[in-house]
Design a protein around this motif. Structure first.
Motif, PDB file in Angstrom:
ATOM      1  N   ASP A   1       0.844  -1.184   0.000  1.00 45.75           N
ATOM      2  CA  ASP A   1       0.000   0.000   0.000  1.00 45.75           C
ATOM      3  C   ASP A   1       0.879   1.233   0.000  1.00 45.75           C
ATOM      4  O   ASP A   1       1.868   1.319   0.726  1.00 45.75           O
ATOM      5  CB  ASP A   1      -0.909   0.013   1.233  1.00 45.75           C
ATOM      6  CG  ASP A   1      -1.962  -1.077   1.163  1.00 45.75           C
ATOM      7  OD1 ASP A   1      -2.519  -1.288   0.067  1.00 45.75           O
ATOM      8  OD2 ASP A   1      -2.230  -1.703   2.188  1.00 45.75           O
ATOM      9  N   TRP A   2       0.477   2.200  -0.823  1.00 48.62           N
ATOM     10  CA  TRP A   2       1.252   3.420  -1.009  1.00 48.62           C
ATOM     11  C   TRP A   2       0.377   4.639  -0.755  1.00 48.62           C
ATOM     12  O   TRP A   2      -0.815   4.622  -1.027  1.00 48.62           O
ATOM     13  CB  TRP A   2       1.779   3.496  -2.446  1.00 48.62           C
ATOM     14  CG  TRP A   2       2.708   2.388  -2.775  1.00 48.62           C
ATOM     15  CD1 TRP A   2       2.376   1.158  -3.263  1.00 48.62           C
ATOM     16  CD2 TRP A   2       4.115   2.391  -2.615  1.00 48.62           C
ATOM     17  NE1 TRP A   2       3.500   0.396  -3.422  1.00 48.62           N
ATOM     18  CE2 TRP A   2       4.586   1.138  -3.038  1.00 48.62           C
ATOM     19  CE3 TRP A   2       5.027   3.334  -2.166  1.00 48.62           C
ATOM     20  CZ2 TRP A   2       5.930   0.802  -3.010  1.00 48.62           C
ATOM     21  CZ3 TRP A   2       6.374   2.985  -2.153  1.00 48.62           C
ATOM     22  CH2 TRP A   2       6.809   1.736  -2.568  1.00 48.62           C
ATOM     23  N   ALA A   3       1.001   5.689  -0.263  1.00 43.87           N
ATOM     24  CA  ALA A   3       0.324   6.971  -0.103  1.00 43.87           C
ATOM     25  C   ALA A   3       1.085   7.985  -0.951  1.00 43.87           C
ATOM     26  O   ALA A   3       2.319   7.969  -0.991  1.00 43.87           O
ATOM     27  CB  ALA A   3       0.347   7.405   1.362  1.00 43.87           C
ATOM     28  N   ARG A   4       0.359   8.825  -1.626  1.00 42.87           N
ATOM     29  CA  ARG A   4       1.001   9.877  -2.411  1.00 42.87           C
ATOM     30  C   ARG A   4       1.072  11.128  -1.543  1.00 42.87           C
ATOM     31  O   ARG A   4       0.067  11.598  -1.026  1.00 42.87           O
ATOM     32  CB  ARG A   4       0.221  10.156  -3.683  1.00 42.87           C
ATOM     33  CG  ARG A   4       0.941  11.153  -4.554  1.00 42.87           C
ATOM     34  CD  ARG A   4       0.348  11.227  -5.922  1.00 42.87           C
ATOM     35  NE  ARG A   4       1.159  12.129  -6.730  1.00 42.87           N
ATOM     36  CZ  ARG A   4       0.889  12.433  -7.961  1.00 42.87           C
ATOM     37  NH1 ARG A   4      -0.156  11.893  -8.559  1.00 42.87           N
ATOM     38  NH2 ARG A   4       1.652  13.258  -8.631  1.00 42.87           N
ATOM     39  N   ARG A   5       2.278  11.656  -1.386  1.00 44.39           N
ATOM     40  CA  ARG A   5       2.494  12.893  -0.628  1.00 44.39           C
ATOM     41  C   ARG A   5       3.187  13.875  -1.556  1.00 44.39           C
ATOM     42  O   ARG A   5       4.397  13.782  -1.763  1.00 44.39           O
ATOM     43  CB  ARG A   5       3.341  12.633   0.607  1.00 44.39           C
ATOM     44  CG  ARG A   5       2.628  11.759   1.613  1.00 44.39           C
ATOM     45  CD  ARG A   5       3.360  11.682   2.928  1.00 44.39           C
ATOM     46  NE  ARG A   5       2.733  10.669   3.758  1.00 44.39           N
ATOM     47  CZ  ARG A   5       3.392   9.785   4.472  1.00 44.39           C
ATOM     48  NH1 ARG A   5       4.707   9.796   4.499  1.00 44.39           N
ATOM     49  NH2 ARG A   5       2.747   8.895   5.189  1.00 44.39           N
TER      50      ARG A   5
ATOM     51  N   PHE B   1       5.862   8.977  -3.506  1.00 43.95           N
ATOM     52  CA  PHE B   1       5.035   7.827  -3.182  1.00 43.95           C
ATOM     53  C   PHE B   1       5.672   7.130  -1.987  1.00 43.95           C
ATOM     54  O   PHE B   1       6.813   6.676  -2.062  1.00 43.95           O
ATOM     55  CB  PHE B   1       4.921   6.875  -4.376  1.00 43.95           C
ATOM     56  CG  PHE B   1       3.988   7.388  -5.428  1.00 43.95           C
ATOM     57  CD1 PHE B   1       2.674   6.970  -5.459  1.00 43.95           C
ATOM     58  CD2 PHE B   1       4.413   8.320  -6.360  1.00 43.95           C
ATOM     59  CE1 PHE B   1       1.796   7.455  -6.414  1.00 43.95           C
ATOM     60  CE2 PHE B   1       3.554   8.806  -7.324  1.00 43.95           C
ATOM     61  CZ  PHE B   1       2.239   8.375  -7.352  1.00 43.95           C
TER      62      PHE B   1
ATOM     63  N   ASP C   1       3.296   2.561   2.954  1.00 40.37           N
ATOM     64  CA  ASP C   1       2.574   2.694   4.224  1.00 40.37           C
ATOM     65  C   ASP C   1       3.274   1.990   5.392  1.00 40.37           C
ATOM     66  O   ASP C   1       3.330   2.521   6.487  1.00 40.37           O
ATOM     67  CB  ASP C   1       1.153   2.162   4.096  1.00 40.37           C
ATOM     68  CG  ASP C   1       0.241   3.095   3.310  1.00 40.37           C
ATOM     69  OD1 ASP C   1       0.570   4.287   3.180  1.00 40.37           O
ATOM     70  OD2 ASP C   1      -0.791   2.615   2.825  1.00 40.37           O
TER      71      ASP C   1
ATOM     72  N   CYS D   1      10.240   6.050   0.717  1.00 44.81           N
ATOM     73  CA  CYS D   1       9.754   6.536  -0.578  1.00 44.81           C
ATOM     74  C   CYS D   1      10.325   5.731  -1.734  1.00 44.81           C
ATOM     75  O   CYS D   1      11.444   5.215  -1.653  1.00 44.81           O
ATOM     76  CB  CYS D   1      10.173   7.992  -0.775  1.00 44.81           C
ATOM     77  SG  CYS D   1       9.318   9.126   0.293  1.00 44.81           S
TER      78      CYS D   1
END
Length: 55
Positions: free
Chosen positions: A2-6, A10, A13, A18
């Motif tokens: 699972d990845w979050a874009r900030r 990327f 989680d 990154c």
């Protein structure tokens, strides 16, 4: 995974690291997980159509 874009980074989680191109800019170059570094151009990605590319 699972990845979050900030912004343009990327972030994984589970690890908080990154995606990092490590200077690679060609199709097929290896992307690794590295500690987040604000302003690191190797960690800034954008979409080109349906392809994720290094900025």
């Amino acid at each position: 995974m699972d990845w979050a874009r900030r912004g343009s980074q990327f972030v994984h989680d589970d690890t908080g690291k990154c995606m990092d191109a490590g200077g690679g800019r060609r199709n097929g170059d290896i992307v690794t997980l590295q500690p987040s570094a604000t302003g690191d151009l190797d960690q800034q990605f954008t979409w080109s159509g349906s392809t994720l590319v290094v900025r």
